[in-house]
Design an enzyme around this catalytic site. Structure first.
Site, PDB file in Angstrom:
ATOM      1  N   LYS A   1       0.854  -1.191   0.000  1.00 25.39           N
ATOM      2  CA  LYS A   1       0.000   0.000   0.000  1.00 25.39           C
ATOM      3  C   LYS A   1       0.891   1.243   0.000  1.00 25.39           C
ATOM      4  O   LYS A   1       1.507   1.581   1.005  1.00 25.39           O
ATOM      5  CB  LYS A   1      -0.934   0.054   1.211  1.00 25.39           C
ATOM      6  CG  LYS A   1      -2.061   1.055   0.927  1.00 25.39           C
ATOM      7  CD  LYS A   1      -2.621   1.777   2.112  1.00 25.39           C
ATOM      8  CE  LYS A   1      -1.834   2.891   2.664  1.00 25.39           C
ATOM      9  NZ  LYS A   1      -1.740   4.110   1.821  1.00 25.39           N
TER      10      LYS A   1
ATOM     11  N   GLU B   1      10.665   1.430   9.949  1.00 24.08           N
ATOM     12  CA  GLU B   1      11.638   2.489   9.674  1.00 24.08           C
ATOM     13  C   GLU B   1      10.879   3.808   9.821  1.00 24.08           C
ATOM     14  O   GLU B   1      10.012   4.128   9.000  1.00 24.08           O
ATOM     15  CB  GLU B   1      12.226   2.312   8.279  1.00 24.08           C
ATOM     16  CG  GLU B   1      13.063   1.044   8.198  1.00 24.08           C
ATOM     17  CD  GLU B   1      13.642   0.742   6.828  1.00 24.08           C
ATOM     18  OE1 GLU B   1      13.393   1.501   5.883  1.00 24.08           O
ATOM     19  OE2 GLU B   1      14.351  -0.260   6.723  1.00 24.08           O
TER      20      GLU B   1
ATOM     21  N   CYS C   1      13.991  11.132   5.751  1.00 23.27           N
ATOM     22  CA  CYS C   1      14.100  10.711   7.148  1.00 23.27           C
ATOM     23  C   CYS C   1      15.543  10.819   7.640  1.00 23.27           C
ATOM     24  O   CYS C   1      15.796  11.041   8.814  1.00 23.27           O
ATOM     25  CB  CYS C   1      13.595   9.288   7.283  1.00 23.27           C
ATOM     26  SG  CYS C   1      14.422   8.183   6.124  1.00 23.27           S
TER      27      CYS C   1
HETATM   28  P1  NAD Z   1       2.767   8.275   7.453  1.00 28.72           P
HETATM   29  O1  NAD Z   1       3.108   7.468   8.647  1.00 28.72           O
HETATM   30  O2  NAD Z   1       1.738   9.314   7.574  1.00 28.72           O
HETATM   31  O3  NAD Z   1       2.265   7.332   6.275  1.00 28.72           O
HETATM   32  C1  NAD Z   1       3.055   6.270   5.786  1.00 28.72           C
HETATM   33  C2  NAD Z   1       2.137   5.223   5.202  1.00 28.72           C
HETATM   34  O4  NAD Z   1       1.349   4.662   6.239  1.00 28.72           O
HETATM   35  C3  NAD Z   1       1.156   5.748   4.160  1.00 28.72           C
HETATM   36  O5  NAD Z   1       1.025   4.772   3.152  1.00 28.72           O
HETATM   37  C4  NAD Z   1      -0.130   5.884   4.964  1.00 28.72           C
HETATM   38  O6  NAD Z   1      -1.289   5.819   4.175  1.00 28.72           O
HETATM   39  C5  NAD Z   1      -0.025   4.702   5.892  1.00 28.72           C
HETATM   40  N1  NAD Z   1      -0.776   4.822   7.150  1.00 28.72           N
HETATM   41  C6  NAD Z   1      -1.067   5.948   7.844  1.00 28.72           C
HETATM   42  N2  NAD Z   1      -1.749   5.631   8.977  1.00 28.72           N
HETATM   43  C7  NAD Z   1      -1.878   4.278   8.985  1.00 28.72           C
HETATM   44  C8  NAD Z   1      -2.471   3.351   9.895  1.00 28.72           C
HETATM   45  N3  NAD Z   1      -3.074   3.738  11.017  1.00 28.72           N
HETATM   46  N4  NAD Z   1      -2.412   2.043   9.594  1.00 28.72           N
HETATM   47  C9  NAD Z   1      -1.774   1.608   8.482  1.00 28.72           C
HETATM   48  N5  NAD Z   1      -1.212   2.434   7.570  1.00 28.72           N
HETATM   49  C10 NAD Z   1      -1.260   3.753   7.827  1.00 28.72           C
HETATM   50  O7  NAD Z   1       4.143   8.849   6.915  1.00 28.72           O
HETATM   51  P2  NAD Z   1       4.350   9.876   5.710  1.00 28.72           P
HETATM   52  O8  NAD Z   1       3.896  11.217   6.145  1.00 28.72           O
HETATM   53  O9  NAD Z   1       3.791   9.274   4.456  1.00 28.72           O
HETATM   54  O10 NAD Z   1       5.938   9.845   5.557  1.00 28.72           O
HETATM   55  C11 NAD Z   1       6.806  10.683   6.228  1.00 28.72           C
HETATM   56  C12 NAD Z   1       7.437   9.956   7.403  1.00 28.72           C
HETATM   57  O11 NAD Z   1       8.134   8.793   6.946  1.00 28.72           O
HETATM   58  C13 NAD Z   1       8.481  10.785   8.105  1.00 28.72           C
HETATM   59  O12 NAD Z   1       8.314  10.685   9.489  1.00 28.72           O
HETATM   60  C14 NAD Z   1       9.797  10.142   7.692  1.00 28.72           C
HETATM   61  O13 NAD Z   1      10.850  10.328   8.590  1.00 28.72           O
HETATM   62  C15 NAD Z   1       9.400   8.719   7.594  1.00 28.72           C
HETATM   63  N6  NAD Z   1      10.368   7.981   6.768  1.00 28.72           N
HETATM   64  C16 NAD Z   1      11.221   7.118   7.406  1.00 28.72           C
HETATM   65  C17 NAD Z   1      12.173   6.418   6.660  1.00 28.72           C
HETATM   66  C18 NAD Z   1      13.140   5.471   7.315  1.00 28.72           C
HETATM   67  O14 NAD Z   1      13.795   4.716   6.596  1.00 28.72           O
HETATM   68  N7  NAD Z   1      13.271   5.470   8.621  1.00 28.72           N
HETATM   69  C19 NAD Z   1      12.225   6.586   5.268  1.00 28.72           C
HETATM   70  C20 NAD Z   1      11.349   7.490   4.681  1.00 28.72           C
HETATM   71  C21 NAD Z   1      10.404   8.167   5.448  1.00 28.72           C
END
Ligand code: NAD
Length: 484
Positions: A175, A251, A285
């Site tokens: 997803k 992550e 990130c």
């Molecule tokens: P997010 O957590 O809002 O969403 C990520 C994904 O999770 C999306 O596909 C979203 O639809 C889904 N999602 C949201 N709530 C959910 C739930 N309750 N259950 C299941 N799925 C759910 O993150 P974002 O805003 O898309 O991305 C930015 C974040 O990602 C930042 O915090 C960044 O640091 C992090 N990030 C981390 C890494 C790493 O390797 N550590 C890499 C890239 C991004």
């Protein structure tokens, strides 16, 4: 300007399907509608999981050697569609095409083939006993993997999970983030053309909480969840997984320090810091979003870094190869970042940027923000503690190693850090004391897929990469063989 219009579907059991309900895909650089996206409901999520469960019966039993040529064709397909995928990432993310051409698409192909090869090359352990019995260890695929990815570097992060999940014999429901649906849909087309069997790789489009993402993680037939995204989302998924006992790998967010000592090669430190601060509009990130500079060179570094930033990062049409700063991913996210700028103004000084650039139509409607440097905010200000996830860095002076390490570690995150120094002993000392899953010394974002990747503290659970991915994506079984 004419853009293609994308009719973005799910990909379930080898078919591109749309259950009827849709939402709009906006182009971050103009906020024009450039696509219609299928929105998965419970029955589509279930169908995708059931397809993956069924396909696991054959894919999971194939040898890694049999899976490898299929996955290599998938990787080659990514390369063959390089130009199209690069444009798709720009439509999805808002990032400049010039940056896509350098980094992310080739890595997507490499992610798939690296793990296809790794799975073939790996053996397993044996423990002969005194009585002649032999214990050996089998590594077997786990089952249906739910892969949930964010919007900042979609193709790279999706394939970073897909490669090991498929290479080690699991089947997948991916997803992607709701604002970046095009790349995953295109990946499904490429996988389909490469002969990845129906049901092995499924994509469902949709939202997170109370929607496709949550429904997927709650599904009792999902055995693994690999999630990249915000820490708060990780916590929600962890609560869900406590019901199904799915294994998780997370992550999560970061707030990396970029520590610059006064013995550094200044030219190089500026170059490295340009990338660690503002690559991908700072929506990384791993960004070194807190720049800590030893006091003796603080003023010189600040001045030269600010000049270099202005000279290097030019916002504009992301499809123009001269553009080096793209749009933030959504209007909502831009406004969130701007709320941090308000805090920065209150708690410190904005010495560069802090505003939206003046761009000609239609980019005046896009989510652009100038590269921004905040100084003089205390370490306990929210701009120094929380993940801003935009083209915004804070800069502060420090006196000695101990202080730099203390500031670097004084946040809830522990994903990555950059240490810049001309002294090897100092590099070794400081790196060993920083709470971070990855420390780069005198460079940034250099990745070797064999190494453990992941975060400490609130930045994640577990590690992926090389045999760490194998540990997550396989189940171990001990077979004890009698000798008579
Ligand atoms: P997010 O957590 O809002 O969403 C990520 C994904 O999770 C999306 O596909 C979203 O639809 C889904 N999602 C949201 N709530 C959910 C739930 N309750 N259950 C299941 N799925 C759910 O993150 P974002 O805003 O898309 O991305 C930015 C974040 O990602 C930042 O915090 C960044 O640091 C992090 N990030 C981390 C890494 C790493 O390797 N550590 C890499 C890239 C991004």
């Amino acid at each position: 300007m004419e853009h293609p219009f994308f009719e973005i579907t799910h990909y379930i059991n080898g078919a591109f399907v749309n259950g009827g309900r849709t939402f709009e895909k906006l182009y971050p650089a103009t906020n024009e509608v450039i696509g219609s996206v299928a929105e998965a409901q419970a029955d589509e999520v279930d169908r995708a999981v059931q397809a993956a469960k069924e396909a696991f019966k054959t894919w999971g039993r194939m040898s890694a050697k049999e899976r490898r040529p299929i996955l290599h064709r998938f990787a080659q397909g990514i390369r063959d569609h390089f130009a199209e995928l690069a444009r798709i990432e720009t439509y999805d993310v808002g990032r400049p095409l010039s940056e896509n051409s350098i980094h992310y698409i080739e890595r997507a192909a490499h992610n798939i083939e690296f793990f296809a090869d790794f799975a073939v090359m790996h053996g397993s352990e044996a423990y002969p006993m005194d009585n002649g019995y032999i214990n050996y260890v089998l590594r077997q695929p786990v089952g249906v993997a739910a892969l949930i990815t964010p919007w900042n570097i979609p193709l790279l992060l999706e394939t970073w999970k897909l490669g090991p999940a498929l290479g080690f014999g699991n089947t997948v429901v991916l997803k992607p983030a709701e604002t970046t649906p095009i790349g995953a849909w295109k990946l499904a087309q490429i996988a389909d053309e490469a002969g990845v069997p129906p049901g092995v790789f499924n994509v469902i489009q949709g939202f997170g909480p109370d929607s496709a993402g949550a429904l997927l993680t709650q599904h009792p037939d999902v055995k693994l969840i690999s999630f990249t995204g915000e820490t708060v989302t990780g916590k929600a998924i962890l609560r869900t997984a406590s019901d199904t006992m799915a294994r998780v790998s997370f992550e999560l967010g970061g707030k990396g320090a970029n520590i610059i000592f006064d013995d550094v090669d200044m030219e190089r430190a500026i170059k490295v810091s340009l990338r660690s601060s503002f690559l991908n509009q700072g929506e990384v990130c791993l960004a070194g979003s807190r720049i800590l500079v030893q006091r003796g060179i603080y003023n010189e570094f600040l001045e030269r870094f600010a000049d270099a930033t202005t000279a290097h990062y030019r916002p504009g049409d992301p499809m123009d190869m001269n553009t080096t700063l793209g749009a933030l991913n959504s209007r909502e996210h831009l406004e969130r970042v701007e709320r941090f700028l308000e805090i920065g103004r209150k708690d410190g000084n904005i010495v560069l940027g802090g505003d939206r650039p003046d761009l000609p139509a239609p980019f005046d409607k896009g989510n652009f923000l100038n590269t921004t440097i905040i100084t003089e905010a205390n370490a306990d200000s929210d701009v120094c503690k929380l993940e801003i996830f935009g083209p915004v860095v804070t800069m502060m002076p420090f006196d000695d190693e101990d202080e730099a390490i203390h500031i670097a570690n004084d946040v809830e995150y522990g994903l990555s850090a950059v240490v810049q120094t001309g002294n090897v002993g100092r590099a070794v000392r400081v790196s060993s004391q920083i709470d971070a899953g990855t420390v780069w010394v005198n460079d940034y974002f250099v990745r070797d897929l064999r190494v453990p990747f992941g975060g400490m503290k609130a930045s994640g659970i577990g590690r992926e990469g090389g045999h760490y991915s194998m540990e997550f994506y396989t189940e171990m079984k001990n077979v004890c063989l009698a000798n008579q």
